[in-house]
Design an enzyme around this catalytic site. Structure first.
Site, mmCIF file in Angstrom:
data_model
loop_
_atom_site.group_PDB
_atom_site.id
_atom_site.type_symbol
_atom_site.label_atom_id
_atom_site.label_comp_id
_atom_site.label_asym_id
_atom_site.label_seq_id
_atom_site.Cartn_x
_atom_site.Cartn_y
_atom_site.Cartn_z
ATOM 1 N N ARG A 1 0.847 -1.207 0.000
ATOM 2 C CA ARG A 1 0.000 0.000 0.000
ATOM 3 C C ARG A 1 0.876 1.249 0.000
ATOM 4 N NH1 ARG A 1 -0.994 4.822 2.441
ATOM 5 N NH2 ARG A 1 -0.694 3.871 4.500
ATOM 6 N N GLU B 1 -3.706 10.862 10.352
ATOM 7 C CA GLU B 1 -2.801 11.449 9.362
ATOM 8 C C GLU B 1 -2.224 12.768 9.878
ATOM 9 O OE1 GLU B 1 -2.706 12.494 4.587
ATOM 10 O OE2 GLU B 1 -4.620 12.506 5.667
#
Length: 510
Positions: free
Chosen positions: A16, A146
């Site tokens: 990923r 994030e």
């Protein structure tokens, strides 16, 4: 596992985050092969294999992986990055057969305010809705924060407000990414320590990037600070400077953190590294720790001598741990001990005099920046021993080879034959042909007819470097007798000249 040890989960995200390396795209079959190797041979705890909604290719790859993983009882180890988008990512995961989602959310007020343009309460409500929907579909939830690193630097109150909210949600893991690779080790320790102490019942993963080449150091500090899991990639693949590297991080933790337990099999790290290198086209630097081609190679002669006497230049980072072997490079700094180690591995024993000659030849080639391998060594030895059998009554004093556009190649040759010096110039169809034409002029003056060249072959040592050595083998015919001479050099024409010089000395009366 000893009572004093705590277990650290390793999540590999090569398929990923690693695939976000510029220019890299794995096929569905390649992704499946890498996933299988990571889970069954390397034995990482989890793998993150794709981002939801990206492409049909991602979808097909995830379906292949989940089908295989389900059959092997490993489906809960396969994870997919998802988004705060209501049912959309969840539906994608259901269709792909995945059961664990890693929900991407905002871990800094800066990202929340300027990218999403939302208030914390609105973001939290949408996250709670996605988690609820996923749970109803039997999908397990982990959550990414994030830009968490910038959040801890500049909006810590927001980060803890968010974590207070997440502590009320049915999530299995919370992931703390240094998204831009900005943290130094002391900050990683401080931020992870504070977070873990504040929420002792939550599992926290650390996700490090390598923008300042601090990825491995930051991984070490995160574990020291109490992180429960790590996100790593094979060969440190990833955006920009990449992610914290799997092999380096495992080696560091195994050697410097005896209080933690890992599942990863060190001996499988090199094989998965080479496989990913092949599939990705992302070449591993030769000096990359653990998996680089040169990292277990000694070049300096003093190091080889120390290894031979009492393993003086060995450390805990032994190549055998990773299914590799120590090598002794051949170059201008090799020295006698280095060459002897290579000869011993080949089962070759030389006299001191011949060993000196071999060493000198290797030094000469090293000065010309040629890269030699152990496979080249028998050729060098053969060339030297072959030359030892001849008395040098013919010597080539000098030559100039020229090759220019729209002009015939030419040679100016200065040669000594039985003490008499000749100088001739000639042209030919190639540089070696020009050399032979000049040589024929010399021997015509001596009233000696040269043998006829009947075959000319060039080869490189099997396993050797094509830019290091080539061997030219010339077959000659004279008086109904065929014989061969060989020359060895990094330049094909020079190797042919050396083979020809051996022929000339063979012809001379003893």
């Amino acid at each position: 596992m000893a009572k004093s040890q705590r277990y650290i989960e390793i999540m590999d995200t090569t398929l990923r985050d690693g695939e976000q390396t510029s220019g890299v795209s794995f096929s569905a079959s390649e992704k499946l092969t890498i996933a299988q190797l990571l889970l069954t041979e390397v034995k990482v705890d989890r793998i993150e294999v794709a981002s939801a909604r990206v492409s049909e290719g991602e979808f097909d790859a995830v379906k292949k992986i989940t089908k295989w993983a389900k059959a092997k009882g490993l489906l809960n180890k396969v994870e997919v990055l998802t988004f705060v988008d209501g049912d959309v990512s969840i539906h994608w995961m259901q269709q792909a057969g995945a059961k664990v989602m890693n929900l991407l959310t905002k871990g800094s007020l800066n990202h929340l305010t300027h990218q999403l343009k939302k208030k914390p309460e609105q973001h939290f409500a949408e996250i709670a809705d996605v988690i609820k929907r996923a749970r109803k579909k039997g999908i397990e939830c982990n959550v990414y924060l994030e830009d968490w690193s910038n959040g801890m630097r500049h909006s810590r109150d927001y980060v803890f407000q968010y974590l207070d909210f997440l502590s009320t949600q049915p999530v299995k893991r919370i992931m703390l990414p240094d998204t831009l690779g900005i943290l130094i080790p002391s900050e990683v320790f401080e931020f992870v320590s504070e977070t873990v102490k504040r929420y002792p019942g939550i599992h926290f993963d650390f996700h490090g990037h390598n923008d300042y080449d601090l990825g491995t150091a930051n991984v070490l500090e995160a574990v020291k600070a109490g992180a429960h899991g790590l996100h790593l990639t094979v060969n440190g693949m990833g955006e920009r400077a990449g992610n914290a590297a799997l092999a380096s991080s495992i080696a560091v933790l195994d050697d410097f953190m005896p209080q933690v337990k890992l599942s990863v099999v060190e001996k499988s790290l090199y094989s998965v590294s080479k496989l990913v290198e092949t599939f990705s086209g992302f070449r591993i630097p030769v000096n990359k720790p653990v998996v680089g081609e040169n990292v277990f190679t000694q070049t300096a002669g003093i190091h080889a001598d120390g290894d031979k006497k009492n393993k003086l230049y060995f450390s805990d980072l032994m190549p055998e741990r990773f299914g590799r072997q120590r090598k002794y490079a051949l170059g201008k700094t090799s020295g006698k001990a280095n060459i002897e180690n290579n000869l011993q591995q080949l089962g070759i024993l030389l006299s001191d005099e011949d060993l000196k000659k071999v060493t000198q030849r290797i030094i000469e080639l090293g000065d010309r920046k040629e890269v030699l391998t152990q496979a080249d060594l028998p050729y060098i030895i053969s060339d030297i021993l072959d030359g030892n059998a001849l008395e040098a009554k013919v010597t080539i004093e000098n030559y100039v080879l020229t090759h220019s556009k729209d002009l015939n190649p030419s040679v100016t040759l200065k040669i000594c034959v039985n003490g008499e010096v000749f100088e001739e110039h000639a042209q030919g169809d190639g540089q070696y042909d020009a050399f032979m034409n000049a040589l024929k002029k010399v021997y015509k003056q001596k009233k000696i007819e040269l043998p006829q060249l009947t075959d000319y072959a060039v080869r490189i040592p099997p396993g050797g470097k094509s830019d290091a050595l080539c061997e030219t083998i010339i077959t000659w015919s004279q008086n109904n007798r065929d014989f061969k001479t060989r020359g060895l050099d990094s330049d094909q024409t020079v190797a042919a000249i050396k083979a020809t010089l051996k022929m000339l000395n063979t012809l001379q009366p003893q």
